[in-house]
Design a protein around this motif. Structure first.
Motif, PDB file in Angstrom:
ATOM      1  N   VAL A   1      11.749   0.883  67.559  1.00 43.98           N
ATOM      2  CA  VAL A   1      12.022  -0.385  67.422  1.00 43.98           C
ATOM      3  C   VAL A   1      11.121  -1.583  67.848  1.00 43.98           C
ATOM      4  CG1 VAL A   1      14.004  -1.939  67.794  1.00 43.98           C
ATOM      5  CG2 VAL A   1      14.259   0.378  67.795  1.00 43.98           C
ATOM      6  N   ASN A   2      11.219  -2.399  66.600  1.00 42.32           N
ATOM      7  CA  ASN A   2      10.357  -3.783  66.806  1.00 42.32           C
ATOM      8  C   ASN A   2      11.543  -4.936  67.238  1.00 42.32           C
ATOM      9  OD1 ASN A   2       9.227  -6.560  66.315  1.00 42.32           O
ATOM     10  ND2 ASN A   2       7.679  -5.484  65.445  1.00 42.32           N
ATOM     11  N   ARG A   3      11.474  -4.700  68.591  1.00 41.05           N
ATOM     12  CA  ARG A   3      12.698  -5.674  69.318  1.00 41.05           C
ATOM     13  C   ARG A   3      12.652  -7.200  68.661  1.00 41.05           C
ATOM     14  NH1 ARG A   3      14.533  -2.610  73.188  1.00 41.05           N
ATOM     15  NH2 ARG A   3      12.888  -1.101  74.322  1.00 41.05           N
ATOM     16  N   ARG A   4      11.464  -7.907  68.437  1.00 40.02           N
ATOM     17  CA  ARG A   4      11.768  -9.258  68.085  1.00 40.02           C
ATOM     18  C   ARG A   4      12.119  -9.306  66.583  1.00 40.02           C
ATOM     19  NH1 ARG A   4       6.616 -13.048  66.365  1.00 40.02           N
ATOM     20  NH2 ARG A   4       7.361 -14.838  66.992  1.00 40.02           N
ATOM     21  N   ARG A   5      11.553  -8.272  65.821  1.00 43.14           N
ATOM     22  CA  ARG A   5      11.996  -8.372  64.390  1.00 43.14           C
ATOM     23  C   ARG A   5      13.640  -7.992  64.119  1.00 43.14           C
ATOM     24  NH1 ARG A   5       7.991  -5.717  60.563  1.00 43.14           N
ATOM     25  NH2 ARG A   5       8.769  -3.757  61.787  1.00 43.14           N
ATOM     26  N   SER A   6      14.011  -6.912  64.890  1.00 47.23           N
ATOM     27  CA  SER A   6      15.416  -6.585  64.721  1.00 47.23           C
ATOM     28  C   SER A   6      16.145  -7.624  65.289  1.00 47.23           C
ATOM     29  CB  SER A   6      15.568  -5.024  65.436  1.00 47.23           C
ATOM     30  OG  SER A   6      15.142  -5.109  66.897  1.00 47.23           O
ATOM     31  N   THR A   7      15.998  -8.314  66.354  1.00 44.45           N
ATOM     32  CA  THR A   7      16.648  -9.375  66.930  1.00 44.45           C
ATOM     33  C   THR A   7      16.930 -10.661  65.916  1.00 44.45           C
ATOM     34  OG1 THR A   7      15.973  -8.625  69.123  1.00 44.45           O
ATOM     35  CG2 THR A   7      17.010 -11.035  68.698  1.00 44.45           C
ATOM     36  N   TYR A   8      15.682 -10.944  65.040  1.00 44.33           N
ATOM     37  CA  TYR A   8      15.920 -11.866  64.295  1.00 44.33           C
ATOM     38  C   TYR A   8      16.778 -11.441  63.088  1.00 44.33           C
ATOM     39  CZ  TYR A   8      11.933 -14.192  66.425  1.00 44.33           C
ATOM     40  OH  TYR A   8      11.080 -14.959  67.262  1.00 44.33           O
ATOM     41  N   LEU A   9      16.747 -10.154  62.657  1.00 37.52           N
ATOM     42  CA  LEU A   9      17.738  -9.832  61.487  1.00 37.52           C
ATOM     43  C   LEU A   9      18.991  -9.879  62.077  1.00 37.52           C
ATOM     44  CD1 LEU A   9      15.571  -6.725  60.335  1.00 37.52           C
ATOM     45  CD2 LEU A   9      16.010  -8.763  58.956  1.00 37.52           C
ATOM     46  N   VAL A  10      19.179  -9.516  63.376  1.00 37.78           N
ATOM     47  CA  VAL A  10      20.680  -9.279  63.826  1.00 37.78           C
ATOM     48  C   VAL A  10      21.155 -10.720  63.836  1.00 37.78           C
ATOM     49  CG1 VAL A  10      22.286  -8.839  65.713  1.00 37.78           C
ATOM     50  CG2 VAL A  10      20.534  -7.081  64.870  1.00 37.78           C
ATOM     51  N   LEU A  11      20.527 -11.489  64.313  1.00 37.06           N
ATOM     52  CA  LEU A  11      21.067 -12.867  64.500  1.00 37.06           C
ATOM     53  C   LEU A  11      21.269 -13.688  63.266  1.00 37.06           C
ATOM     54  CD1 LEU A  11      18.746 -14.262  67.507  1.00 37.06           C
ATOM     55  CD2 LEU A  11      21.136 -13.699  67.626  1.00 37.06           C
ATOM     56  N   GLY A  12      20.332 -13.281  62.334  1.00 35.49           N
ATOM     57  CA  GLY A  12      20.513 -13.888  60.925  1.00 35.49           C
ATOM     58  C   GLY A  12      21.836 -13.407  60.295  1.00 35.49           C
ATOM     59  N   SER A  13      21.924 -12.352  60.580  1.00 35.94           N
ATOM     60  CA  SER A  13      23.093 -11.676  59.777  1.00 35.94           C
ATOM     61  C   SER A  13      24.437 -12.397  60.474  1.00 35.94           C
ATOM     62  CB  SER A  13      23.616 -10.162  60.261  1.00 35.94           C
ATOM     63  OG  SER A  13      23.854  -9.916  61.479  1.00 35.94           O
ATOM     64  N   LEU A  14      24.724 -13.307  61.512  1.00 36.38           N
ATOM     65  CA  LEU A  14      25.870 -13.756  61.740  1.00 36.38           C
ATOM     66  C   LEU A  14      26.252 -14.935  61.061  1.00 36.38           C
ATOM     67  CD1 LEU A  14      25.092 -13.997  65.719  1.00 36.38           C
ATOM     68  CD2 LEU A  14      26.221 -12.254  64.385  1.00 36.38           C
ATOM     69  N   PRO A  15      25.694 -15.976  60.399  1.00 37.22           N
ATOM     70  CA  PRO A  15      26.125 -16.930  59.459  1.00 37.22           C
ATOM     71  C   PRO A  15      26.413 -15.982  58.068  1.00 37.22           C
ATOM     72  CG  PRO A  15      23.673 -17.152  60.043  1.00 37.22           C
ATOM     73  CD  PRO A  15      24.042 -16.285  60.854  1.00 37.22           C
TER      74      PRO A  15
ATOM     75  N   ALA B   1      -4.575  -3.948  57.810  1.00 41.86           N
ATOM     76  CA  ALA B   1      -4.709  -3.355  59.232  1.00 41.86           C
ATOM     77  C   ALA B   1      -5.628  -3.909  60.489  1.00 41.86           C
ATOM     78  CB  ALA B   1      -5.231  -1.799  58.800  1.00 41.86           C
ATOM     79  N   ASP B   2      -6.389  -4.615  59.927  1.00 36.81           N
ATOM     80  CA  ASP B   2      -7.271  -5.186  61.057  1.00 36.81           C
ATOM     81  C   ASP B   2      -6.222  -6.307  61.583  1.00 36.81           C
ATOM     82  OD1 ASP B   2      -7.263  -6.600  58.565  1.00 36.81           O
ATOM     83  OD2 ASP B   2      -9.294  -7.654  59.305  1.00 36.81           O
ATOM     84  N   LEU B   3      -5.398  -6.796  61.101  1.00 35.82           N
ATOM     85  CA  LEU B   3      -4.729  -7.988  62.050  1.00 35.82           C
ATOM     86  C   LEU B   3      -3.405  -7.622  62.574  1.00 35.82           C
ATOM     87  CD1 LEU B   3      -5.277 -10.770  59.024  1.00 35.82           C
ATOM     88  CD2 LEU B   3      -6.623 -10.427  61.314  1.00 35.82           C
ATOM     89  N   PRO B   4      -2.747  -8.069  63.590  1.00 35.14           N
ATOM     90  CA  PRO B   4      -1.497  -7.832  64.244  1.00 35.14           C
ATOM     91  C   PRO B   4      -0.504  -8.415  63.031  1.00 35.14           C
ATOM     92  CG  PRO B   4      -2.608  -9.683  65.305  1.00 35.14           C
ATOM     93  CD  PRO B   4      -3.601  -8.945  64.326  1.00 35.14           C
ATOM     94  N   GLU B   5       0.553  -7.283  63.123  1.00 30.01           N
ATOM     95  CA  GLU B   5       1.417  -7.552  62.462  1.00 30.01           C
ATOM     96  C   GLU B   5       2.249  -8.963  62.829  1.00 30.01           C
ATOM     97  OE1 GLU B   5       6.062  -5.835  61.804  1.00 30.01           O
ATOM     98  OE2 GLU B   5       4.444  -4.700  61.730  1.00 30.01           O
ATOM     99  N   ARG B   6       2.634  -9.744  61.789  1.00 31.27           N
ATOM    100  CA  ARG B   6       3.145 -11.063  61.949  1.00 31.27           C
ATOM    101  C   ARG B   6       4.778 -11.188  61.678  1.00 31.27           C
ATOM    102  NH1 ARG B   6       4.427 -15.781  59.328  1.00 31.27           N
ATOM    103  NH2 ARG B   6       4.517 -17.663  60.421  1.00 31.27           N
TER     104      ARG B   6
END
Length: 250
Positions: free
Chosen positions: A66-80, A121-126
């Protein structure tokens, strides 16, 4: 009895695809159950419940991915999005919503499939809070109104070239929270009728768990390029089916 058996076959097949891709259950199951003659309100509840239960199994199995940062944003965005959908679901026509959701999903998936982003692939995922939150919000709105909460976060993850296990894991977290909150809101609004859907869930849920388990096993073995084509192709096909069933029902 014929409808019960047909629904069981649909749920089993959709759960297998959901296990492979991480999101395909509702996209496949919803239009087919609607075509079989089940009502939209019941289909939404059935998809949300089965999606919640099967994604719990996926989250347990893939929790390290799990990518905790991305999944957190997805969940928080789902609320509104969930709240807005709850307040407007009796005002906006279901067929119009389904057609719009299907059309947007097809257009976005076609863009990503035929004009894929350059490899990085040479850059970290944003992980962008804005894009992740927007995908979560749109998914939440579509989830509580039509149960089709998959396309927005799926398109986001495909755009970010998420690795297959991370793709499935992040979606599992998102679906667990989004589906659970949607069911709570539907229950508060008096939209849960166990007398109608309880028997269907009791008959279909075991098959859904089996199909999901088999799909999870095979999905983790797919090459990244094949996984990407499969997920985007599934979004396009089911989006077209959703539009077609919406037009036919209007």
């Amino acid at each position: 009895m014929t409808l019960l058996v047909a629904g069981a076959v649909v749920v089993l097949g959709a759960s297998f695809l959901g296990g492979v891709t991480g999101f395909g259950f509702s996209l496949v199951c919803a239009p087919l159950l609607l075509l079989a003659g089940f009502g939209l309100a019941d289909v939404v509840v059935i998809n949300l419940v089965i999606g919640l239960v099967t994604r719990l199994a996926a989250a347990v199995r893939l929790h390290h991915s799990v990518n905790r940062r991305r999944s957190t944003y997805l969940v928080l965005g789902s609320l509104p999005g969930l709240l807005l959908g709850f307040l407007t679901r009796d005002v906006i026509g279901g067929d119009g919503l389904k057609a719009a959701a299907g059309g947007v999903a097809v257009a976005a998936a076609a863009y990503l499939m035929f004009r894929p982003p350059a490899p990085r692939a040479d850059l970290p995922e944003r992980v962008s809070p804005l894009s992740s939150g927007a995908a979560g919000m749109l998914g939440g709105f579509l989830g509580i109104t039509t149960s089709l909460n998959g396309p927005p976060p799926v398109i986001l993850l495909a755009r970010q070239n998420a690795e297959p296990r991370e793709f499935v894991a992040d979606l599992a977290v998102y679906f667990i929270f989004c589906n659970a909150l949607a069911l709570v809101l539907i229950g508060l609004g008096g939209g849960l009728s166990l007398s109608r859907v309880g028997v269907l869930l009791a008959c279909w849920l075991p098959g859904a768990l089996v199909g999901n388990a088999v799909g999870l096993t095979y999905g983790s073995r797919l090459p990244v390029a094949l996984f990407r084509r499969l997920t985007l192709g599934l979004v396009m096909v089911t989006g077209l089916i959703t539009v077609a069933t919406s037009v036919a029902g209007s």
